[in-house]
Write a protein that holds these residues in place. Structure first.
Motif, PDB file in Angstrom:
ATOM      1  N   HIS A 224       0.835  -1.200   0.000  1.00 55.43           N
ATOM      2  CA  HIS A 224       0.000   0.000   0.000  1.00 55.43           C
ATOM      3  C   HIS A 224       0.869   1.248   0.000  1.00 55.43           C
ATOM      4  O   HIS A 224       1.831   1.342   0.754  1.00 55.43           O
TER       5      HIS A 224
ATOM      6  N   LEU B 165      -0.705   7.605   2.350  1.00 55.09           N
ATOM      7  CA  LEU B 165      -1.621   8.700   2.063  1.00 55.09           C
ATOM      8  C   LEU B 165      -1.332   9.785   3.085  1.00 55.09           C
ATOM      9  O   LEU B 165      -1.512   9.568   4.278  1.00 55.09           O
ATOM     10  N   ARG B 166      -0.857  10.934   2.597  1.00 57.07           N
ATOM     11  CA  ARG B 166      -0.358  11.954   3.525  1.00 57.07           C
ATOM     12  C   ARG B 166      -1.158  13.236   3.426  1.00 57.07           C
ATOM     13  O   ARG B 166      -1.533  13.656   2.337  1.00 57.07           O
ATOM     14  N   SER B 167      -1.357  13.868   4.563  1.00 60.69           N
ATOM     15  CA  SER B 167      -1.801  15.259   4.571  1.00 60.69           C
ATOM     16  C   SER B 167      -0.557  16.126   4.518  1.00 60.69           C
ATOM     17  O   SER B 167       0.383  15.916   5.286  1.00 60.69           O
TER      18      SER B 167
ATOM     19  N   TYR C 132       8.232   4.209  -1.898  1.00 61.64           N
ATOM     20  CA  TYR C 132       8.710   5.594  -1.926  1.00 61.64           C
ATOM     21  C   TYR C 132       9.706   5.852  -0.807  1.00 61.64           C
ATOM     22  O   TYR C 132      10.760   6.455  -1.016  1.00 61.64           O
ATOM     23  N   ASP C 133       9.383   5.383   0.396  1.00 63.83           N
ATOM     24  CA  ASP C 133      10.211   5.678   1.569  1.00 63.83           C
ATOM     25  C   ASP C 133      11.589   5.046   1.502  1.00 63.83           C
ATOM     26  O   ASP C 133      12.548   5.596   2.026  1.00 63.83           O
TER      27      ASP C 133
ATOM     28  N   GLU D 290      15.331   5.989  -3.625  1.00 62.34           N
ATOM     29  CA  GLU D 290      15.699   7.375  -3.944  1.00 62.34           C
ATOM     30  C   GLU D 290      15.178   7.745  -5.319  1.00 62.34           C
ATOM     31  O   GLU D 290      15.601   8.725  -5.922  1.00 62.34           O
TER      32      GLU D 290
ATOM     33  N   SER E 115       8.850  19.333  -2.151  1.00 60.97           N
ATOM     34  CA  SER E 115       8.662  18.491  -0.958  1.00 60.97           C
ATOM     35  C   SER E 115       8.749  16.995  -1.235  1.00 60.97           C
ATOM     36  O   SER E 115       8.929  16.217  -0.296  1.00 60.97           O
ATOM     37  N   PHE E 116       8.578  16.598  -2.490  1.00 58.96           N
ATOM     38  CA  PHE E 116       8.590  15.174  -2.827  1.00 58.96           C
ATOM     39  C   PHE E 116       9.578  14.924  -3.959  1.00 58.96           C
ATOM     40  O   PHE E 116       9.935  15.849  -4.692  1.00 58.96           O
TER      41      PHE E 116
ATOM     42  N   ALA F   3       4.896  14.961   8.273  1.00 58.77           N
ATOM     43  CA  ALA F   3       3.859  14.387   7.412  1.00 58.77           C
ATOM     44  C   ALA F   3       2.876  13.603   8.276  1.00 58.77           C
ATOM     45  O   ALA F   3       3.254  12.989   9.271  1.00 58.77           O
ATOM     46  N   LEU F   4       1.625  13.661   7.903  1.00 61.06           N
ATOM     47  CA  LEU F   4       0.582  12.931   8.616  1.00 61.06           C
ATOM     48  C   LEU F   4       0.052  11.896   7.637  1.00 61.06           C
ATOM     49  O   LEU F   4      -0.500  12.246   6.602  1.00 61.06           O
ATOM     50  N   ARG F   5       0.246  10.621   7.982  1.00 56.66           N
ATOM     51  CA  ARG F   5      -0.039   9.559   7.017  1.00 56.66           C
ATOM     52  C   ARG F   5      -1.125   8.625   7.520  1.00 56.66           C
ATOM     53  O   ARG F   5      -1.161   8.289   8.701  1.00 56.66           O
ATOM     54  N   SER F   6      -1.958   8.182   6.599  1.00 58.77           N
ATOM     55  CA  SER F   6      -2.823   7.032   6.871  1.00 58.77           C
ATOM     56  C   SER F   6      -2.046   5.794   6.493  1.00 58.77           C
ATOM     57  O   SER F   6      -1.474   5.723   5.399  1.00 58.77           O
TER      58      SER F   6
ATOM     59  N   TRP G 244      -2.471   1.634   6.367  1.00 59.37           N
ATOM     60  CA  TRP G 244      -3.365   0.478   6.499  1.00 59.37           C
ATOM     61  C   TRP G 244      -2.575  -0.793   6.768  1.00 59.37           C
ATOM     62  O   TRP G 244      -1.502  -0.991   6.179  1.00 59.37           O
TER      63      TRP G 244
ATOM     64  N   ASP H 107      11.727  12.134   5.526  1.00 58.01           N
ATOM     65  CA  ASP H 107      11.870  11.655   4.148  1.00 58.01           C
ATOM     66  C   ASP H 107      13.294  11.774   3.620  1.00 58.01           C
ATOM     67  O   ASP H 107      13.719  10.964   2.796  1.00 58.01           O
TER      68      ASP H 107
END
Lengths: 373, 373
Positions: free
Chosen positions: A143, A146-148, A170-171, A174, A258-259, B145-148, B150, B171
């Motif tokens: 999965h 999903l980030r705010s 992703y984490d 690189e 940021s990404f 970062a605030l992540r969901s 699962w 990150d």
């Protein structure tokens, strides 16, 4: 089906009275809060709603819009025992549908479901299972996160909260990734594509099947915050303009900072549903150096568009539900115009669905595999 | 204050009639949806609520619980012009407060605010600004970062959604971080600590002031999902036990697998509010090899605890609001027992607040800087 059979088996084993429950037909909607037995969805797609309102004189069930898959409401509910009012729809279109009740003229949410933001406010929601809905189910696959992501907008002077999907891996890598900007419809917000649309699970599942390339997906609020108290729908043109500025001046630079993005037009797509399709059309074609891919899901307007200025577009894509085809002929016409201008343009008509989330889930499923190839 | 003065200046410049607005006292609550003018918070902390219900015979405003800072409700609302009902509270405690309306016996949410999950359902919420509330404001500082996230639970057989805060820099570094597990109260869920509690902004701000160490914060749903239709509050003991299993068997291994954690008890803390404080006490002290730090915010029960088995605890911490001190004397007694057992134990009584989020925001602000030193 398995869930239904398991429920029947478990109910048989325990006996309904032994666990202090009524034996209720159908199954709870997955949108229900934990203790809530309603709404219930039947095997054939009918949905039974219930509200307890002993003192009410009249109660209606109101589906969101006239075309959201629950049928043409409002529907008069029937008063039954214990102050309950109930109504069972005809077989509904599979997928997510907004609704609310009107109790003696007062619009109220169903206290039995979680809230979903639509129609410029919190709504109730029901999920009708789809035998072909595996593509948006949560599965035992990797999965994405999903980030705010909060940032300050130079355009509005306010903080904004984007929802950002980063793909599995992703984490720990690189790698730099392409980015799909994905917009909701009128009256919804940046949470719509994941909470209602399950966009994250759709991409997770496509990736697990090697059916699309790993990508970042960014979802923002296109009902742009303006002065307190202004009316959203009346100010739509002005907020579309303001949102275009936020997208180009604030959001894209912020995401690229940021990404780990690939920050050229070959690796940047913009798509949206309904109002968001209009935003994708206008912002995408006005910024051909920024976006290589544009997707319109159930919208985009009927006006003709200067595709000549967008000759570098790698893909122009349109999709809609069969039930709304008459209303969205304009989208098909745009695809044909793009084709005539020599642009790679494709379209999809989703069987059985209409102006609702099942169409847009299917559009994303069809659109994402075409990106960044 | 600045916002109030700006509002006055802007209103003066435009003239109320020129922009088609009533001139309304106070300011919109930050919990309001975009087009909603109510609830409004006055300079002195009074809050004016309004609902349009022309056909209603009686309407009450109901604060969540009897002790949430809005005053001792329910309050009878007054019918005014145009079918509106209104009520203005006494000066409220600063911070976030749940509420709802009862219209002719029917519990309804305010359509003017976003929804906040509490009391086992979606509630309305109001935010009363605090002159000392800078510590939880969103600021121009680096944001985590605030992540969901699962994952599938072996204990419940279901998918669960944890909320995970990763600190700024996560990150772009290869650093491993300590983890604070942070639990909500009864009837709330894993979104409470960020949507109501602003935990992410509290940690962001502490980090920007070099007042705490960078940490991951994990928030899960402690009202554990059991059979559909069971009653949460009646099954509290069984769900506390099930949640203990989820925490130890599923959640901690999942977080240690999925994030760059420091995975020993010197780098793992557990805290919670109200019901979550009880969970922190029971799970924390029953697993002394797992947690080095335990925090109880407004709860934890009054029973005596075998602190002798937890002699390796680096910190045992209790906090509560002055307004609820009589009810939470047990928490103070636990701190004293821990001190008597030779454990580093500290406590905080938050001035003016009671059994509500402002207490818990303040507890987190005080507790986080003590961790992982």
């Amino acid at each position: 089906m398995l869930r239904t059979w398991l429920t029947i088996i478990i109910t048989s084993l325990h006996g309904a009275s032994a666990i202090g429950q009524e034996t209720l037909p159908g199954q709870r909607s997955e949108t229900n809060i934990d203790r809530s037995e309603f709404p219930r969805v039947h095997e054939d797609g009918r949905v039974t709603f219930r509200i307890n309102a002993p003192e009410a004189k009249a109660v209606q069930l109101v589906p969101g819009g006239s075309d959201n898959g629950l049928g043409q409401g409002p529907f008069e509910m029937t008063k039954v025992e214990n102050g309950n009012w109930t109504f069972t729809t005809e077989p509904a279109v599979p997928g997510f549908h907004y609704y609310w009740f009107v109790v003696d003229g007062l619009l109220v949410c169903d206290q039995g479901t979680y809230s979903y933001f639509g129609y410029n406010r919190e709504c109730s929601g029901v999920e009708v299972p789809d035998p072909n809905g595996e593509f948006y189910a949560i599965k035992r696959v990797p999965h994405g996160a999903l980030r705010s992501h909060w940032f300050q907008s130079s355009v509005t002077g306010r903080w904004r909260r984007a929802i950002v999907y980063t793909p599995p891996g992703y984490d720990s890598s690189e790698t730099r990734y392409p980015v799909l900007y994905l917009q909701h419809g009128s009256g919804e917000n940046q949470f719509g594509w994941t909470e209602q649309g399950k966009a994250n699970f759709i991409i997770d599942n496509l990736l697990a099947d090697d059916a699309c390339l790993p990508m970042i997906v960014v979802m923002e609020n296109g009902m742009i915050a303006r002065r307190a108290g202004s009316n959203n729908s009346m100010a739509r043109n002005s907020h579309n303009e303001a949102f275009a500025d936020v997208m180009i001046q604030d959001l894209i630079p912020e995401i690229d900072r940021s990404f780990r993005t690939l920050n050229d037009r070959e690796h940047r797509a913009l798509a949206g549903l309904s109002m968001g399709a209009g935003q994708a059309l206008r912002i995408g074609l006005a910024n051909p150096e920024t976006f290589g891919y544009v997707g319109l899901f159930s919208g985009g307007g009927t006006s003709s568009v200067p595709f000549s200025s967008a000759s570098g577009l790698k893909l122009f894509w349109g999709g809609w539900g069969a039930g709304e085809a008459a209303r969205f002929g304009g989208t098909k016409k745009l695809v044909e115009q793009a084709q005539a201008a020599g642009i790679n343009a494709q379209w999809l008509e989703v069987e059985r669905t209409s102006h609702e989330w099942q169409t847009w889930r299917s559009c994303l499923q069809a659109f994402a595999p075409l990106l960044f190839r």
